[in-house]
Design a protein around this motif. Structure first.
Motif, PDB file in Angstrom:
ATOM      1  N   ALA A 186     -40.611 -47.026  31.704  1.00  0.00           N
ATOM      2  CA  ALA A 186     -39.208 -47.431  31.819  1.00  0.00           C
ATOM      3  C   ALA A 186     -39.111 -48.952  31.830  1.00  0.00           C
ATOM      4  O   ALA A 186     -40.124 -49.655  31.921  1.00  0.00           O
ATOM      5  CB  ALA A 186     -38.597 -46.846  33.094  1.00  0.00           C
ATOM      6  N   LYS A 206     -36.628 -52.416  33.308  1.00  0.00           N
ATOM      7  CA  LYS A 206     -35.611 -52.935  34.213  1.00  0.00           C
ATOM      8  C   LYS A 206     -35.364 -54.388  33.852  1.00  0.00           C
ATOM      9  O   LYS A 206     -36.317 -55.151  33.643  1.00  0.00           O
ATOM     10  CB  LYS A 206     -36.064 -52.828  35.679  1.00  0.00           C
ATOM     11  CG  LYS A 206     -35.012 -53.303  36.670  1.00  0.00           C
ATOM     12  CD  LYS A 206     -35.485 -53.131  38.106  1.00  0.00           C
ATOM     13  CE  LYS A 206     -34.407 -53.607  39.085  1.00  0.00           C
ATOM     14  NZ  LYS A 206     -34.849 -53.447  40.498  1.00  0.00           N
ATOM     15  N   VAL A 209     -43.219 -49.654  35.513  1.00  0.00           N
ATOM     16  CA  VAL A 209     -41.910 -50.073  34.989  1.00  0.00           C
ATOM     17  C   VAL A 209     -42.016 -51.515  34.489  1.00  0.00           C
ATOM     18  O   VAL A 209     -42.523 -52.387  35.203  1.00  0.00           O
ATOM     19  CB  VAL A 209     -40.815 -49.973  36.059  1.00  0.00           C
ATOM     20  CG1 VAL A 209     -39.480 -50.481  35.515  1.00  0.00           C
ATOM     21  CG2 VAL A 209     -40.679 -48.533  36.548  1.00  0.00           C
TER      22      VAL A 209
END
Length: 386
Positions: A218, A220, A278
């Motif tokens: 992912a 961010k 992440v």
């Protein structure tokens, strides 16, 4: 198995012929027996029986991956081993290795070995194994022994977003020395080599999962507006510090009918780090104007004209805020977030130029005071929302 030609003969009638026939038959039998003894002492008994790769539970449970596929890319896919055959009783060891494959073929045997021995959790990362080498080679050694070497080479790839991402590679193996008559050595050596290759993958994945960008799952995004003391060559945008005519230190590069001109723009700098799988994308956004490229003519240093130039600066800030709103994890790809951010930056830069042209056209470079007031309200309202 040594093959011999069959001997054909024709019976002859008569007592003398029978005796002579019996004598010749005895001679042929004696010759055949002698040849058999001689040949068995010289050659080993061939053994092309396929090796059976035994299954075993691997000494670990993967927590980061499962094997989704195995692709056979060996140069020789027909034969896994070249083994010295066991000699027949009383015969000398052979010096010639014979080709032997795994039962069911190398690729199928490996897939079955992984399927039965490795726990497969399909919720984890799918890994593809590219099999480069899986072989056993034996050769004669000193004192009638046999020297063997098992080699396994693999490349590991991650299936991510429809693409294959190269992760790491492994090459290793096992050496052994056995007596010429000793059996069941080659298969355990190969099996151990395969276990070590899979153990290597498991160790690498456990080590890299939290910090390797290739394994990230992912993204961010974190934005920071660049704020710095005013430099002689750059003024960075700050809401609490509006422009001053002193910031316009340049001169027109060519004759102009305008009273003033400003050179504003925005840029970004990015850094990334992987934390617990992440990708944290840290973007530093700079909204600025260049004093040396901005100028004002004498006699036009009034507040109204300065406000017009300030709104040019505000428009750049407005576009920078819109750009920041576009860059969200939903539009970013772990595999190629840089290109996506760069694309939206170029689009925002184009939007900035179009909005600047629209602003000057509708206000007639500040001469249309009604339109100027409308733009003042519009820009202030949108900036307040950010």
């Amino acid at each position: 198995m040594i093959k011999y030609k069959s001997i054909r003969y024709v019976p002859i009638v008569g007592s003398y012929a029978v005796v002579r026939f019996v004598s010749k038959l005895a001679l042929w039998v004696a010759l055949i027996l002698a040849a058999t003894i001689l040949l068995s002492a010289t050659f080993a008994v061939p053994d092309n029986t396929p090796l059976v790769l035994k299954s075993e539970s691997l000494p670990f449970t993967p927590k980061e991956f499962f094997i989704a596929d195995v692709v056979d890319e060996r140069a020789d896919r027909k034969t896994v081993a070249h083994l010295i055959p066991h000699p027949a009783a009383g015969s000398a060891p052979s010096t010639t290795a014979q080709p032997v494959d795994l039962q069911g073929g190398g690729l199928n045997s490996l897939k079955q070995f992984i399927s039965k021995g490795l726990h497969q959790d399909t919720k984890l990362r799918p890994i593809t194994i590219r099999l480069k080498e899986m072989s056993i080679r034996e050769m004669p050694a000193e004192q009638g022994r046999v020297e063997g070497k098992a080699v396994v080479a693999m490349e590991f790839e991650l299936e991510r977003e429809g693409e294959q991402v190269k992760l790491t590679a492994y090459k290793g193996g096992v050496r052994y020395i056995r007596s010429a008559k000793q059996g069941d050595v080659a298969e355990p050596a190969l099996r151990q080599s395969l276990v070590e290759a899979l153990k290597y993958l498991n160790t690498w994945m456990n080590k890299e999962a939290a910090t390797n960008e290739k394994l990230a799952s992912a993204t961010k995004v974190n934005f920071v507006d660049y704020v710095a003391a005013i430099a002689h060559d750059t003024v960075f945008y700050a809401a609490e510090r509006p422009l001053k005519w002193a910031d316009f230190t340049g001169r027109p590069s060519k004759p102009s009918s305008f009273a003033a001109s400003i050179f504003p723009s925005f840029s970004y700098e990015g850094q990334s780090e992987v934390i617990n799988g992440v990708v944290h994308i840290n973007l530093l956004v700079k909204t600025y104007m260049l004093p040396s490229s901005s100028w004002v003519k004498a006699g036009h240093l009034d507040a109204y004209a300065l406000n017009h130039e300030q709104k040019h600066f505000d428009i750049v800030k407005l576009i920078a805020e819109r750009f920041k709103k576009k860059i969200t994890p939903e539009i970013l790809s772990v595999a190629d977030y840089n290109s996506i951010i760069q694309y939206h930056y170029i689009e925002s830069f184009r939007e900035m130029n179009q909005l600047q042209e629209q602003y000057d056209a509708e206000t007639r470079h500040g001469l249309n005071q009604v339109a100027q007031e409308e733009w003042n309200r519009r820009i202030a309202s949108e900036l307040a929302a950010y």
